[in-house]
Design an enzyme around this catalytic site. Sequence first.
Site, short mmCIF file in Angstrom:
data_model
loop_
_atom_site.label_atom_id
_atom_site.label_comp_id
_atom_site.label_asym_id
_atom_site.label_seq_id
_atom_site.Cartn_x
_atom_site.Cartn_y
_atom_site.Cartn_z
N ASN A 9 0.88 -1.18 0.00
CA ASN A 9 0.00 0.00 0.00
C ASN A 9 0.91 1.22 0.00
O ASN A 9 1.54 1.52 1.00
CB ASN A 9 -0.88 -0.04 1.26
CG ASN A 9 -1.71 1.22 1.42
OD1 ASN A 9 -1.78 2.06 0.51
ND2 ASN A 9 -2.35 1.37 2.58
N LYS A 11 0.07 4.29 -0.12
CA LYS A 11 -0.52 5.47 0.52
C LYS A 11 -0.31 6.71 -0.37
O LYS A 11 -0.40 6.57 -1.58
CB LYS A 11 0.07 5.63 1.93
CG LYS A 11 -0.05 4.32 2.73
CD LYS A 11 0.24 4.44 4.18
CE LYS A 11 0.05 3.07 4.85
NZ LYS A 11 0.24 3.11 6.29
N HIS A 95 -9.28 1.06 5.39
CA HIS A 95 -7.98 1.23 6.03
C HIS A 95 -8.12 2.15 7.25
O HIS A 95 -8.90 3.10 7.23
CB HIS A 95 -6.97 1.83 5.03
CG HIS A 95 -5.57 1.77 5.53
ND1 HIS A 95 -5.07 2.70 6.41
CD2 HIS A 95 -4.59 0.86 5.32
CE1 HIS A 95 -3.81 2.37 6.71
NE2 HIS A 95 -3.50 1.26 6.06
N GLU A 97 -6.39 4.48 8.33
CA GLU A 97 -6.16 5.91 8.07
C GLU A 97 -7.42 6.55 7.51
O GLU A 97 -7.69 7.73 7.78
CB GLU A 97 -4.95 6.08 7.13
CG GLU A 97 -3.65 5.83 7.88
CD GLU A 97 -2.51 5.29 7.03
OE1 GLU A 97 -2.59 5.38 5.78
OE2 GLU A 97 -1.54 4.78 7.63
N GLU A 167 -4.89 -5.08 10.65
CA GLU A 167 -3.88 -4.04 10.83
C GLU A 167 -4.09 -3.34 12.16
O GLU A 167 -4.90 -2.40 12.25
CB GLU A 167 -3.97 -3.02 9.69
CG GLU A 167 -3.67 -3.59 8.33
CD GLU A 167 -3.08 -2.53 7.39
OE1 GLU A 167 -2.07 -2.82 6.77
OE2 GLU A 167 -3.64 -1.42 7.30
N GLY A 173 3.09 2.18 10.73
CA GLY A 173 4.02 3.29 10.57
C GLY A 173 4.79 3.64 11.84
O GLY A 173 5.43 4.68 11.92
N SER A 213 4.04 -2.28 10.08
CA SER A 213 5.50 -2.33 10.20
C SER A 213 6.10 -3.66 9.76
O SER A 213 7.02 -4.18 10.39
CB SER A 213 5.93 -1.97 11.63
OG SER A 213 5.51 -0.65 11.95
P1 13P Z 1 3.45 0.32 7.54
O1 13P Z 1 3.96 -0.96 6.92
O2 13P Z 1 4.15 1.54 7.02
O3 13P Z 1 3.41 0.22 9.03
O4 13P Z 1 1.93 0.48 7.06
C1 13P Z 1 1.06 -0.58 7.17
C2 13P Z 1 -0.19 -0.25 6.44
O5 13P Z 1 -0.96 0.61 6.87
C3 13P Z 1 -0.48 -0.96 5.20
O6 13P Z 1 -1.77 -0.71 4.75
#
Ligand code: 13P
Length: 250
Positions: A9, A11, A95, A97, A167, A173, A213
Site C-alpha cells: 500500500n 498510501k 484502512h 487511516e 492491521e 508506521g 511495520s
Molecule cells: P506500515 O507498513 O508503514 O506500518 O503500514 C502498514 C499499512 O498501513 C499498510 O496498509
Amino acid sequence: MRRRVIAGNWKMFKVLSETRAFFSAFLPMVANAKHCDIVIAPPFTAISAAVQSAKGSNVAISGQDVFWEEEGAFTGEISAPMLADAGCRFVIIGHSERRQFFGETDESVAKKTKTALAAGLTPVVCVGETLAQRETGQTKSVLQKQFLSAPGSLTPEEFSRILLAYEPVWAIGTGKTATPETAADAHRVLRQCAAQRFSAAHASALRILYGGSVKPDNIKGLMAQEELDGALVGGASLDPKWFAAIVNTK
Ligand code: 13P
C-alpha cells in the site's frame, strides 16, 4: 492450503516517474516468485501507469479506496467500475487511516465492499484495534464488531471473494510490529467470526493478511504462523529492493 498474498500500500507516495522507476526495478526481482500473489496499490493518479508497467507480469494492481455508488454527482470520488476499467483487480477498503482521518465507518466499509464485488474487484477489507482499545482489553470485541458489521453483512458467496487485513492501528508506521503470536491470536478471532457467521469451510478458505511495520527482517517470523496468509505492507513497499525481499522470503 491458502495461497499467500503480499500487497503493498503506497498510501500518498509516488508520482508517475517514480511509479515507472519502481516497476522497472521491482518486476525483474520478483519474476520467479511463484509462491504468492503480489499486489501493489498506488495512488489513484498512478494507477494507469502502474497497470501499464505491470502488464504481462505477476503483479496485480489495487485501488486504495473506492466510493460505494457506481456513478453520479460525487465530486472527488472514484467508483468501483472506474477502478476495474483502469485495470485494477483489487481494492483496499476501510484502512484505519481512512477510518481515522476521513470518517470511514463500518457502515461505509460494508457498502463499499458490496460495490467493489459487483464490479468484479477483490476487496481487501481492513480491520484492527487502536492502542487504547488493546490496552483496555477490547481487542476481541472490536474485531468482532468490525467483522460482523462489514464482512459479516455479505452473502456467503460474496464473502468467499474478499480478503481480510488485520492491521492493528498501533503497529502502522510506528516500527512496532505485532509479534507473530499476537497477530496470530487476532487472526484466530477473525477466523472464528467467519466460521460462526458463515461456515467452517468459509473460515478455512479465508485469507487474512497482517499489516503494521512489516519489513524484510520480520516477514519470515510472521509468515511462519499458519494463521497469517500474507502481508499488507506500507513503508517497506515503497522501495523495490525491500518489497522484493519481502515477496521473495519463503
Ligand atoms: P506500515 O507498513 O508503514 O506500518 O503500514 C502498514 C499499512 O498501513 C499498510 O496498509
